[in-house]
Design a protein around this motif. Sequence first.
Motif, PDB file in Angstrom:
ATOM      1  N   VAL A 117       0.866  -1.174   0.000  1.00 25.15           N
ATOM      2  CA  VAL A 117       0.000   0.000   0.000  1.00 25.15           C
ATOM      3  C   VAL A 117       0.906   1.228   0.000  1.00 25.15           C
ATOM      4  O   VAL A 117       1.720   1.405   0.902  1.00 25.15           O
ATOM      5  CB  VAL A 117      -0.921   0.021   1.241  1.00 25.15           C
ATOM      6  N   TYR A 118       0.795   2.023  -1.067  1.00 22.89           N
ATOM      7  CA  TYR A 118       1.635   3.217  -1.145  1.00 22.89           C
ATOM      8  C   TYR A 118       1.064   4.328  -0.280  1.00 22.89           C
ATOM      9  O   TYR A 118      -0.125   4.343   0.022  1.00 22.89           O
ATOM     10  CB  TYR A 118       1.712   3.713  -2.600  1.00 22.89           C
ATOM     11  N   GLU A 119       1.940   5.264   0.102  1.00 23.80           N
ATOM     12  CA  GLU A 119       1.475   6.468   0.785  1.00 23.80           C
ATOM     13  C   GLU A 119       0.407   7.119  -0.084  1.00 23.80           C
ATOM     14  O   GLU A 119       0.590   7.262  -1.286  1.00 23.80           O
ATOM     15  CB  GLU A 119       2.640   7.448   0.979  1.00 23.80           C
ATOM     16  N   GLY A 120      -0.668   7.497   0.536  1.00 25.84           N
ATOM     17  CA  GLY A 120      -1.791   8.012  -0.241  1.00 25.84           C
ATOM     18  C   GLY A 120      -2.884   6.969  -0.374  1.00 25.84           C
ATOM     19  O   GLY A 120      -4.018   7.296  -0.701  1.00 25.84           O
ATOM     20  N   GLY A 121      -2.498   5.685  -0.110  1.00 28.83           N
ATOM     21  CA  GLY A 121      -3.541   4.672   0.038  1.00 28.83           C
ATOM     22  C   GLY A 121      -3.753   3.726  -1.124  1.00 28.83           C
ATOM     23  O   GLY A 121      -4.592   2.843  -1.031  1.00 28.83           O
ATOM     24  N   VAL A 122      -2.985   3.872  -2.224  1.00 30.04           N
ATOM     25  CA  VAL A 122      -3.174   2.941  -3.341  1.00 30.04           C
ATOM     26  C   VAL A 122      -2.676   1.546  -2.943  1.00 30.04           C
ATOM     27  O   VAL A 122      -1.522   1.396  -2.526  1.00 30.04           O
ATOM     28  CB  VAL A 122      -2.418   3.410  -4.600  1.00 30.04           C
ATOM     29  N   ARG A 123      -3.542   0.555  -3.053  1.00 25.79           N
ATOM     30  CA  ARG A 123      -3.147  -0.824  -2.755  1.00 25.79           C
ATOM     31  C   ARG A 123      -2.702  -1.475  -4.058  1.00 25.79           C
ATOM     32  O   ARG A 123      -3.513  -1.975  -4.836  1.00 25.79           O
ATOM     33  CB  ARG A 123      -4.330  -1.573  -2.127  1.00 25.79           C
ATOM     34  N   ALA A 124      -1.406  -1.431  -4.323  1.00 30.04           N
ATOM     35  CA  ALA A 124      -0.875  -1.899  -5.611  1.00 30.04           C
ATOM     36  C   ALA A 124      -0.784  -3.422  -5.648  1.00 30.04           C
ATOM     37  O   ALA A 124      -0.925  -4.025  -6.705  1.00 30.04           O
ATOM     38  CB  ALA A 124       0.489  -1.269  -5.867  1.00 30.04           C
ATOM     39  N   LEU A 125      -0.509  -4.052  -4.500  1.00 29.52           N
ATOM     40  CA  LEU A 125      -0.505  -5.517  -4.390  1.00 29.52           C
ATOM     41  C   LEU A 125      -1.438  -5.900  -3.253  1.00 29.52           C
ATOM     42  O   LEU A 125      -1.366  -5.307  -2.174  1.00 29.52           O
ATOM     43  CB  LEU A 125       0.908  -6.048  -4.108  1.00 29.52           C
ATOM     44  N   GLY A 169      -0.170  -7.781 -17.457  1.00 30.58           N
ATOM     45  CA  GLY A 169      -1.371  -7.147 -16.922  1.00 30.58           C
ATOM     46  C   GLY A 169      -1.466  -5.716 -17.412  1.00 30.58           C
ATOM     47  O   GLY A 169      -0.484  -5.162 -17.908  1.00 30.58           O
ATOM     48  N   PRO A 170      -2.647  -5.105 -17.268  1.00 32.46           N
ATOM     49  CA  PRO A 170      -2.839  -3.734 -17.751  1.00 32.46           C
ATOM     50  C   PRO A 170      -1.935  -2.743 -17.024  1.00 32.46           C
ATOM     51  O   PRO A 170      -1.433  -3.028 -15.934  1.00 32.46           O
ATOM     52  CB  PRO A 170      -4.313  -3.438 -17.428  1.00 32.46           C
ATOM     53  N   SER A 171      -1.757  -1.594 -17.634  1.00 31.60           N
ATOM     54  CA  SER A 171      -0.994  -0.519 -17.009  1.00 31.60           C
ATOM     55  C   SER A 171      -1.607  -0.165 -15.656  1.00 31.60           C
ATOM     56  O   SER A 171      -2.825  -0.028 -15.538  1.00 31.60           O
ATOM     57  CB  SER A 171      -1.004   0.709 -17.936  1.00 31.60           C
ATOM     58  N   GLY A 172      -0.748  -0.075 -14.653  1.00 26.92           N
ATOM     59  CA  GLY A 172      -1.228   0.278 -13.317  1.00 26.92           C
ATOM     60  C   GLY A 172      -1.690  -0.905 -12.486  1.00 26.92           C
ATOM     61  O   GLY A 172      -2.146  -0.732 -11.355  1.00 26.92           O
ATOM     62  N   SER A 173      -1.547  -2.118 -13.020  1.00 31.84           N
ATOM     63  CA  SER A 173      -2.054  -3.289 -12.285  1.00 31.84           C
ATOM     64  C   SER A 173      -1.075  -3.797 -11.231  1.00 31.84           C
ATOM     65  O   SER A 173      -1.413  -4.708 -10.468  1.00 31.84           O
ATOM     66  CB  SER A 173      -2.416  -4.410 -13.263  1.00 31.84           C
ATOM     67  N   GLY A 174       0.133  -3.248 -11.211  1.00 30.33           N
ATOM     68  CA  GLY A 174       1.051  -3.601 -10.127  1.00 30.33           C
ATOM     69  C   GLY A 174       2.259  -4.429 -10.523  1.00 30.33           C
ATOM     70  O   GLY A 174       2.983  -4.931  -9.661  1.00 30.33           O
ATOM     71  N   LYS A 175       2.536  -4.541 -11.818  1.00 32.65           N
ATOM     72  CA  LYS A 175       3.674  -5.366 -12.275  1.00 32.65           C
ATOM     73  C   LYS A 175       5.005  -4.839 -11.738  1.00 32.65           C
ATOM     74  O   LYS A 175       5.818  -5.597 -11.202  1.00 32.65           O
ATOM     75  CB  LYS A 175       3.721  -5.405 -13.817  1.00 32.65           C
ATOM     76  N   SER A 176       5.245  -3.540 -11.906  1.00 29.81           N
ATOM     77  CA  SER A 176       6.517  -2.973 -11.434  1.00 29.81           C
ATOM     78  C   SER A 176       6.627  -3.079  -9.918  1.00 29.81           C
ATOM     79  O   SER A 176       7.699  -3.392  -9.379  1.00 29.81           O
ATOM     80  CB  SER A 176       6.660  -1.515 -11.876  1.00 29.81           C
ATOM     81  N   THR A 177       5.526  -2.836  -9.232  1.00 25.73           N
ATOM     82  CA  THR A 177       5.530  -2.958  -7.774  1.00 25.73           C
ATOM     83  C   THR A 177       5.896  -4.384  -7.371  1.00 25.73           C
ATOM     84  O   THR A 177       6.700  -4.598  -6.456  1.00 25.73           O
ATOM     85  CB  THR A 177       4.141  -2.586  -7.211  1.00 25.73           C
ATOM     86  N   LEU A 178       5.335  -5.368  -8.075  1.00 22.38           N
ATOM     87  CA  LEU A 178       5.656  -6.775  -7.804  1.00 22.38           C
ATOM     88  C   LEU A 178       7.148  -7.044  -8.003  1.00 22.38           C
ATOM     89  O   LEU A 178       7.810  -7.659  -7.161  1.00 22.38           O
ATOM     90  CB  LEU A 178       4.828  -7.685  -8.718  1.00 22.38           C
TER      91      LEU A 178
HETATM   92  N1  LIG Z   1       5.666   5.338  -5.644  1.00 21.32           N
HETATM   93  C1  LIG Z   1       4.327   5.275  -5.754  1.00 21.32           C
HETATM   94  N2  LIG Z   1       3.530   6.006  -4.938  1.00 21.32           N
HETATM   95  C2  LIG Z   1       2.189   5.914  -5.015  1.00 21.32           C
HETATM   96  N3  LIG Z   1       1.529   5.132  -5.870  1.00 21.32           N
HETATM   97  C3  LIG Z   1       2.270   4.381  -6.708  1.00 21.32           C
HETATM   98  C4  LIG Z   1       3.695   4.412  -6.704  1.00 21.32           C
HETATM   99  N4  LIG Z   1       4.165   3.555  -7.655  1.00 21.32           N
HETATM  100  C5  LIG Z   1       3.070   3.028  -8.234  1.00 21.32           C
HETATM  101  N5  LIG Z   1       1.941   3.505  -7.686  1.00 21.32           N
HETATM  102  C6  LIG Z   1       0.563   3.107  -8.024  1.00 21.32           C
HETATM  103  O1  LIG Z   1       0.438   1.712  -7.805  1.00 21.32           O
HETATM  104  C7  LIG Z   1      -0.312   1.095  -8.844  1.00 21.32           C
HETATM  105  C8  LIG Z   1       0.528   0.036  -9.547  1.00 21.32           C
HETATM  106  O2  LIG Z   1       1.615   0.684 -10.222  1.00 21.32           O
HETATM  107  P1  LIG Z   1       2.735  -0.124 -10.995  1.00 21.32           P
HETATM  108  O3  LIG Z   1       3.776   0.865 -11.396  1.00 21.32           O
HETATM  109  O4  LIG Z   1       3.182  -1.276 -10.143  1.00 21.32           O
HETATM  110  O5  LIG Z   1       1.919  -0.674 -12.263  1.00 21.32           O
HETATM  111  P2  LIG Z   1       2.432  -1.415 -13.597  1.00 21.32           P
HETATM  112  O6  LIG Z   1       1.603  -2.646 -13.722  1.00 21.32           O
HETATM  113  O7  LIG Z   1       3.912  -1.601 -13.546  1.00 21.32           O
HETATM  114  O8  LIG Z   1       2.031  -0.377 -14.732  1.00 21.32           O
HETATM  115  P3  LIG Z   1       2.753  -0.093 -16.169  1.00 21.32           P
HETATM  116  O9  LIG Z   1       2.311  -1.205 -17.092  1.00 21.32           O
HETATM  117  O10 LIG Z   1       2.142   1.219 -16.578  1.00 21.32           O
HETATM  118  O11 LIG Z   1       4.228  -0.017 -15.969  1.00 21.32           O
HETATM  119  C9  LIG Z   1      -0.772   2.239  -9.766  1.00 21.32           C
HETATM  120  O12 LIG Z   1      -2.065   2.633  -9.322  1.00 21.32           O
HETATM  121  C10 LIG Z   1       0.238   3.327  -9.495  1.00 21.32           C
HETATM  122  O13 LIG Z   1      -0.330   4.601  -9.711  1.00 21.32           O
END
Ligand SMILES: Nc1ncnc2c1ncn2[C@@H]1O[C@H](COP(=O)(O)OP(=O)(O)OP(=O)(O)O)[C@@H](O)[C@H]1O
Length: 144
Positions: free
Chosen positions: A14-22, A39-48
Amino acid sequence: ETGPAVALTQVSKVYEGGVRALDDVSLTVWPGTFVAVMGPSGSGKSTLMHCAAGLDSPTSGSVRVDGYEIAGLDETRRTELRRDRVGFVFQAYNLIPSLTIEDNITLPLRLAGRSPDREWVHALVERVGIAGCLDRRPAELSGG
Ligand SMILES: Nc1ncnc2c1ncn2[C@@H]1O[C@H](COP(=O)(O)OP(=O)(O)OP(=O)(O)O)[C@@H](O)[C@H]1O
Ligand SMILES: [Mg+2]
């Protein structure tokens, strides 16, 4: 007997601001296998990827790399673990432009205070076909 290369168990981020990325993600990657995360853009791949590789810490859950629990480690310990156990190929490379290819390859070893085994380095670059490029700088190579 070898265990998983990477094992995530019930990982949430959960990022600051409350987004639950995973949200409660579990994933096991065995040695010698390839995994594509789609997965779609924003679905959490990079976070994973960041959590699985020790670049970032999950909010909760367990991340084991080569058997080592990294979820609770501080930044310094995570840096050491990445240096010793993780290889990265970044989309944007992140090579050091002022260093030669050989020095880029051996930089993590030298940062760890170890001296690279030149024969081993040369065997590796021979295997991937860049042995002729070792004295060049990153800008002097083709993209691939
Ligand atoms: N440092 C951060 N602070 C707050 N929110 C974040 C941060 N990094 C990512 N997010 C949010 O977390 C969610 C997942 O982001 P992430 O970058 O993991 O997606 P992604 O699947 O890699 O997308 P893409 O295909 O566009 O690279 C998104 O809603 C994004 O806005
Ligand atoms: Mg991404």
